[in-house]
Each structure stands twice: as structure tokens, then as C-alpha cells.
Design a protein around this motif. Sequence first.
Motif, mmCIF file in Angstrom:
data_model
loop_
_atom_site.group_PDB
_atom_site.id
_atom_site.type_symbol
_atom_site.label_atom_id
_atom_site.label_comp_id
_atom_site.label_asym_id
_atom_site.label_seq_id
_atom_site.Cartn_x
_atom_site.Cartn_y
_atom_site.Cartn_z
ATOM 1 N N VAL B 56 0.861 -1.174 0.000
ATOM 2 C CA VAL B 56 0.000 0.000 0.000
ATOM 3 C C VAL B 56 0.899 1.226 0.000
ATOM 4 C CG1 VAL B 56 -1.749 1.297 1.268
ATOM 5 C CG2 VAL B 56 -1.858 -1.198 1.171
ATOM 6 N N ALA B 57 0.714 2.062 -1.026
ATOM 7 C CA ALA B 57 1.465 3.315 -1.120
ATOM 8 C C ALA B 57 0.461 4.418 -1.384
ATOM 9 C CB ALA B 57 2.481 3.235 -2.261
ATOM 10 N N GLY B 58 0.491 5.453 -0.592
ATOM 11 C CA GLY B 58 -0.459 6.552 -0.758
ATOM 12 C C GLY B 58 -1.900 6.073 -0.629
ATOM 13 N N GLY B 59 -2.117 5.071 0.196
ATOM 14 C CA GLY B 59 -3.473 4.574 0.419
ATOM 15 C C GLY B 59 -4.010 3.707 -0.721
ATOM 16 N N ARG B 60 -3.150 3.404 -1.718
ATOM 17 C CA ARG B 60 -3.576 2.582 -2.860
ATOM 18 C C ARG B 60 -2.812 1.256 -2.852
ATOM 19 N NH1 ARG B 60 -7.600 6.192 -4.090
ATOM 20 N NH2 ARG B 60 -6.740 8.259 -4.005
ATOM 21 N N VAL B 61 -3.412 0.250 -3.525
ATOM 22 C CA VAL B 61 -2.843 -1.099 -3.482
ATOM 23 C C VAL B 61 -2.162 -1.473 -4.793
ATOM 24 C CG1 VAL B 61 -3.355 -3.516 -2.968
ATOM 25 C CG2 VAL B 61 -4.802 -1.727 -2.038
ATOM 26 N N GLY B 62 -1.021 -2.107 -4.704
ATOM 27 C CA GLY B 62 -0.334 -2.631 -5.886
ATOM 28 C C GLY B 62 0.264 -4.000 -5.590
ATOM 29 N N GLU B 91 -8.520 2.342 -3.252
ATOM 30 C CA GLU B 91 -8.001 2.468 -1.903
ATOM 31 C C GLU B 91 -7.921 1.108 -1.240
ATOM 32 O OE1 GLU B 91 -10.282 5.347 0.265
ATOM 33 O OE2 GLU B 91 -10.020 6.816 -1.345
ATOM 34 N N GLY B 92 -6.960 0.992 -0.356
ATOM 35 C CA GLY B 92 -6.838 -0.279 0.344
ATOM 36 C C GLY B 92 -5.928 -0.137 1.522
ATOM 37 N N ALA B 93 -5.880 -1.183 2.310
ATOM 38 C CA ALA B 93 -5.014 -1.171 3.484
ATOM 39 C C ALA B 93 -4.613 -2.604 3.784
ATOM 40 C CB ALA B 93 -5.761 -0.577 4.675
ATOM 41 N N ILE B 94 -3.456 -2.759 4.373
ATOM 42 C CA ILE B 94 -3.074 -4.076 4.869
ATOM 43 C C ILE B 94 -3.689 -4.159 6.263
ATOM 44 C CG2 ILE B 94 -1.146 -5.599 5.452
ATOM 45 C CD1 ILE B 94 -1.106 -4.761 2.510
ATOM 46 N N PRO B 95 -4.531 -5.173 6.498
ATOM 47 C CA PRO B 95 -5.215 -5.222 7.801
ATOM 48 C C PRO B 95 -4.217 -5.449 8.934
ATOM 49 C CG PRO B 95 -5.669 -7.209 6.526
ATOM 50 C CD PRO B 95 -4.896 -6.297 5.636
ATOM 51 N N PRO B 96 -4.532 -4.945 10.130
ATOM 52 C CA PRO B 96 -3.657 -5.176 11.271
ATOM 53 C C PRO B 96 -3.532 -6.677 11.504
ATOM 54 C CG PRO B 96 -5.684 -4.014 11.928
ATOM 55 C CD PRO B 96 -5.747 -4.192 10.456
#
Lengths: 464, 436
Positions: B56-62, B91-96
Amino acid sequence: MLEPALLEKVLGQALRGGADFAEVYAERAKRRRMTVRSGRLEEALSGLDYGAGIRLFFGTEVVYAYTNDLTEEGLLEALETLLRAKGALGQVDGQGRGGLDFRKQVPKGLHAPQIPYGKKDRRYRLERLLEAEAGARIAPEIRQVEASLLEWEAEVLIANTEGVLAEERRVRTRLFVLAVAQEGAEVQTGYAGPGKSVGLELFDLYPPKAVGEKAARQALTNLRAKPAPAGTFPVVVGPGFGGVLFHEAVGHLLETTSVAKKASVLSDKLGERIASPAVTYIDDGTLPHAFGSTEMDDEGRPTERTVLIEGGILKSYMVDRLGHLLTGYPMTGSGRRQDYTFAPTSRMRNTFLAPGDKRPEELFEGIEFGLYAKEMGGGQVKPGSGEYNFAVQEGYIIRKGRIEEPVRGAMLVGKGPETLMRVVAVAHDWENAPGMCGSLSGAVPVEVGQPHVLVSEIVVGGRA
Amino acid sequence: MTLEEAKGYVLRRAKELGLEAELLFVENRELSLRAQGGRLEELKEARQGGVGLRVVAGGRVGYAYTEELSQEALDWALEEARENALLSAKEGAIPPGKPLGSHDLLGEGLSAPLEAKRQAALSLEKALQEDPRVRAVLMGGYLEREARVVLESTQGAQGGYRTGLAGLMGSFVMAEGESRKQGWEVKLGKEFHTLEPGRTALEFREKTGRLLGAKPLKTGRYRAYLEPEAMASLLMVFAQALSGKAALEGKSRLWGRLGERIGSELVTLIDDPTLEKGLLSRPFDAEGTPARPTVVVEGGIFRTFLHNSETARALGQENTGHASRSYKGTLGVAPSNLYLAPVGDLRLTEGVVVTEFMGLHAGANPVSLDFSLQALGLWVEEGEVRHAVENFAVSGNLLELFQAVEAVGNDLDWVLLDAAYGSPTVAVAELSFAGA
């Protein structure tokens, strides 16, 4: 990718381990996939595949190993694993042989891309995908569009104990658009997926907007289509991807993988009439920039053009090294594999029905009631019984020689040898189209093709 | 670098670059032995593995992956994943994450000497030949697969598991008079010692032999008895409509139908990644969400989509722990062991027993759920199988099919496709058959 000295060491060790023949296949492939939905890039993936497969022959017994470790230790360890396994299973005679005299083959770049993988940035790709997506938004019923770009650039190296040392750079690009149309509870899909052994010039050959539009038109056609009728009818199969009918109904039946073990209904029939005189069927791995073309096959042999059926008479099978050893038929450069994790088997490349002399309109004349299978989906076959099927993606009713209302959900089923005899007319408007073919050695890119073809009767699966 | 070294290197670099990253490391091992004509014809023994990145970079997923574990290749993958993220609009995030432990779902399952496995392949091939109707054997064989999966993220996830399968396979042609049929069968289990080559070869032959002497089927509408293998393959198509990802992408016909009746009350669908002998059981999903059973359809009522953290958040529903990702892929949703719950009390009266569907990838549309498929089968009259039928296609829509289920047997059996799918025999009131 691998130095001749290392290849010689690995292959030499294999011969000392008792193998009659040894081969190393190595590849380093970059892949990219980008998917656009709802006007934005939603998924982007890059990848590097890197590995090698080692294949040894002991007579017609084959042992195969693969690894991602392409160092000397890695390759020798993979080889040792194989020789140990072989040793545990049978005798190893320990005969060694002299050094190898590699005849290095220089690739000609017959299918080299104009715009290779590294050229143009991601933004250029994204813009083309957005054009494709926008191109599909032609009606309010189009509720969802997905446009994907698939790029693949592989360096492949093959060396064997007969002195072959060949390398090839293979580039393939495919654009794929899926359109979903909806009206009330009714949901239907359409798609278009041009692909070639080219780089990003694919977008010049197939303007993205037009590709999107084609997918959307098909979805809209299916939305207003009635369920296909059920029964046995005359069928006119459209050009291009329509060739998947013969790919399934006859192509797979001519691969030595089945033929050598008498597990194809077309085994032992060379020189015999197996199709109507209208059928000439060719597998050509040399067509420039075709999706299934390569300069060499995955055993390092130059690819060639193989006439399989001429005027209904069986002229050749598709033969790889193992198939040749088992049957004595000459190799046809047909050894193919998905990647280094598969040993090659005999496979199709670009396989098509040759054009005839009829005008397409003539095929429809005189059909009282039948089906026009204009665009095809995929299919499947059991070579041992010849039973095949394939799905019609866009179909129309033929009534009194005229193309009338669209129908959806038609599945054509039959037995290959019977269908081959029922080909009554072949038009002159030949086209090819790309696809992926799955079999024992994985999924490989192929083309299928044909002109308009009339088959006197096929079972059409629809609503009874 | 070794896989361990590569893992450490990528996580460290990701942190230095200020990226959230989730790494999936997979190492696969494969062994297959194929026999033909009473001798071993092909042996394959190999390993493959790689590193898959979700950043996740800048709130986006790659995404990116590499099978080459040099520093150069790892740097390339990290940079590609970052660039892919920056161009993406999603938008995406790596979950805790949290420590997930180290699990062994395989144990001693595949531990038998190579010679025993070779004997299993040879016995199966030999036993396939023990029927005068068998005209050709393409191969009889043994296969095993083992995978080691490790998940680790900059957000604290860390864990792994080992799993695997063993199986017998056979491909052969049977003939009687002019009639020919090809069998292509696989029988899988979690342990080598449970495999029974002689018995399995007999089952393989019976399954194909009963289809010989087939007659054409007249076009019409008949009651259908879908055998476990046939019904389970339809579940694979249906599973795509159950995916929260398909729903999010506007590709599921079940969207907007939570809590509604979508099948007869005999239809209960469960995905259970915790089944002890489940072919694709897993302790946690591809994002580290612990596995638990999910009742997807209960007595005909649609209870939930299958979700990963991304689809659950986007649709405001509960994450069911169905994140899937291979190291070569992007985040998706997939079932593990999805099955139609057995009921019992299914008796054949009159209709067509469908033993197998062919052409699923082309003839069944996962978006519209329409299907038109080639099938193989048997004709039943007065409660008895009369003869085999061939050269026909069956069509309908999966939602209509589930509504028309009038009995579900108790003979639950599994097939391994893109996930493990299980079903007992299912009786469907009426389906459309196209034939002669």
C-alpha cells in the motif's frame, strides 16, 4: 541466461547418470496485468517467473524435475534428485559420453515486437484501457465493464544432448473486455479479447474503443436474445474463433500424446478419409505474430507448418519427441508446455480450417431452420471417445436461408469423427482468433481459425 | 538468497521505503508417477516457490511477485508493486495482523518410500487393464502435492502452515461394440496410506463402463439426478456468484438478495476451512484472518457473501475470512471446502442421472448463472437404470435449479477444482435436455 559450460556440465552429468537423452529448458518471464473497472485502475500486478526444467529420457521413460534455483548447485541438485529417484526405481548403467558440440541457433526475431515490454509507461497502458472501457458504455443497459491488459515477455533457453542450444524472446499481449448488460432481473455478458505475439502495437491493430464496443454489442444482443432451441439442426459456424469447433472435434485427437497410446479415436488412420472432402486442416506455428507462433517449439526444434488433413484425408499427426519415439512418425515441432513446471507434450499452435470456394451467403441458402453460431466461447473434448462440446457466445436462428432473431445459451455437442464427415460447405472468408488451450502440459496460447462453415447437423443444447 | 533471507530483506526494504507490505511466501513440492503398459513411464519430482507482494502506497494497493530471489529481482518486485499502487485508484489497506502460529495440516500424510508410491501407480495401471472392455490406458498414476505457506506483514501478521494431498489418477478408454468412452479420474486424500489402488481402479472402471452402449436421448424436459461430481462442478460456477468481490464488481446475480430465499429448503451450503480431512483446509486465509465455518445458504435462505477484508469493508458486511491469493496473484475471494449439506432419502424414480458435466469453463456463465452443458448420463425408469444416454446437453439457470431441488442424498463426495467442492446426489424436478 545459462552459460554453455554450465549446460554442458549438467547435460554431461545426466548422460553419465545413464540417460539416453537430456534437455534443459530455462525461462525468465516478465508478466504484467492491469484491470480497469468503473473508470479507474483497480488491479495492477507485475511478476517475474524464473525457473528451469530438466528432462531425461531412459528409452521412452521420462523423468522430469524443475527448480527456481538456476545456479550450478541448484541445477545439479535437481538433476541428482532425478537420478536418485530413477536409481531407486531401476538400474542406472553409469555410461558416460564425450563433450557436447552445441549448434547454437540464433533467433531471427520473426515475431519481435515493435513496442517491447519496457517501452511506454503505465499511464499509456491505463489510458488505452480507459478507452476500451469507455468504448463499451454504449447503452444504459451496460452496467459493468472490465478491461484488462495482459503482457508477457519471456526469454526461453533450450539445450539438449543432441547439441541443440537455442534461445528465443517471446512477447505476447492481449486485451480483454467483459461487458455486463442488465435489464430488470435479466443479466447477460459479452466479451472481446484480441491477442497477438506483438507488443503494445496491439492497440494500433485493435483500437481499444472498438474492442470495448464489440464486447458491449454482444452483451446487448444476448440481453434481447431468447433461449436457444434444443435439438439437432444444421449449423453455420462463423469465421475466426469458430475454429474452436475443429480444435476440439479433431485437433486434440491428432496429438501423439493420445494417438501413441491408441487413446484417440483417430489413431492409426494415416492416409484414410476421416473428414468430408471439403475439410483441409492445418496447424501452422510459423504465422507471423500469431498468438500461437514461436520460432522454435519448447523442445528447441524450429516450428513448422503441418498439413493435418487434406481434402478429408489424414496426412499427419502432431508429433513431439516422445511421440516420435513411441510411434516413429517424424517430429513436427509440436512440443509445447505452459512453462518450466511442465514437460512438453504434443500440442496445437495455430490451427485452422483452410478456405473453400463458397461465398458465405451460399452456406445459408436452403437452410429451412438452423443455427448461426456467429461467435464462439470455449470447448472441451475426450479424445478417447471423440465426444466434444463448445459454447456459442453469440448465436442467431436461421429461417428459410435468412439470419433472424438472436438466441443465447447454445451448447453444441457431438462426436468429432461424425462432425468431420458432416461438413458440407466451406466459404472463402478465412480469419484466425486467439485463445488459450489447456491440456496435459498446461495452458498454452493458440490461434484457431476458419471461414464460415456449414455442418449438416449438430446437437444444439438449449431450452427444450 | 534463501526464502527466509528474501523475506527479511523485502520486509526491511518495504519499511525503509515507508510502504505497508504483506508478503506471501509459498513453496510447492510435487511428485507424480505415471505408469503405462506395466512399467513406469514418467516420473516428475520438483520444487517451486516465490514471493508475492501486496503493498500500500499513498493509500492505494499494488501487487508484484518474483520467483527469482536475487536482491535485484526483489528490488524490482518491490518497485513494481509500489508503481502499480501509485497508478491505481483503488483504496486499500493491509489489515492489522498478529502472530498466527505455525501449523502442520499434513503430518505424516505423504511419508511413504518412493518404492511404495511407484507400486501404487503400477498397481492402479495394472488393475485398470483387468477388464476386457478396457482398450487403451493413457496412464495410471500417483501424485502428491505439498505446500508450505508463510504470511508476514509490516502490520504484524506472521504465521505459516504446511498442507498437502496424495492421489491416484487414471485415464483410459473402454469400448463395447461400436461404443467408446474415455475415463479421466482422480481420487484424492490427505494421506498416502488411505489410498487403495485396486479398489480405486475398480471404481474408475465402473464409472466409465456403465456409460457404454449409450443411446441418444430424446429432446425434452426430464427430472434430473445430479451425481456428486456433476453437482459439485456446478457449485464451482455458483461460488463465483457467492463472492463478495464479484458482488462489489457488479458481477453477482445475488446482489441485493441477502436474507431472501434463493433455493428450495433442502439447500444448505457451507464452506468449512476447518474440516479435519478437508482437501483445502487452512488455519487462516490469505490475509491472516482465522478460519471458521460459514453457512452461506441455510435451508434455501441466502445468509452471506464470502468476503475478504477489502470486500467486507467496501460493502459494509462482515469479513468471513475468505481472502485468497497465490503468490502470483492479486487479492481475491475463494471458498476452501464448499459443500451442499447431505439430507438423505433420495430415491431414483424416472429421469436422467447426470454423471458428469463437460465444458464448464465455456458453457456455464458465472455472471448470468445460465448454463448449457454437455453431459454424460443414464436413463432411469421405474426406479432402475435402464441404459446409458449420450450426445446431449442440459441447460437452465443455477438459481432455477436450486429452487427445483426436490431431494438431496447422503452420499457426500468431493472434487478438487479451483477449491474443494462437495455434494451428495441431488434430484431436480425438471431440467431441459437437448438431444436427438
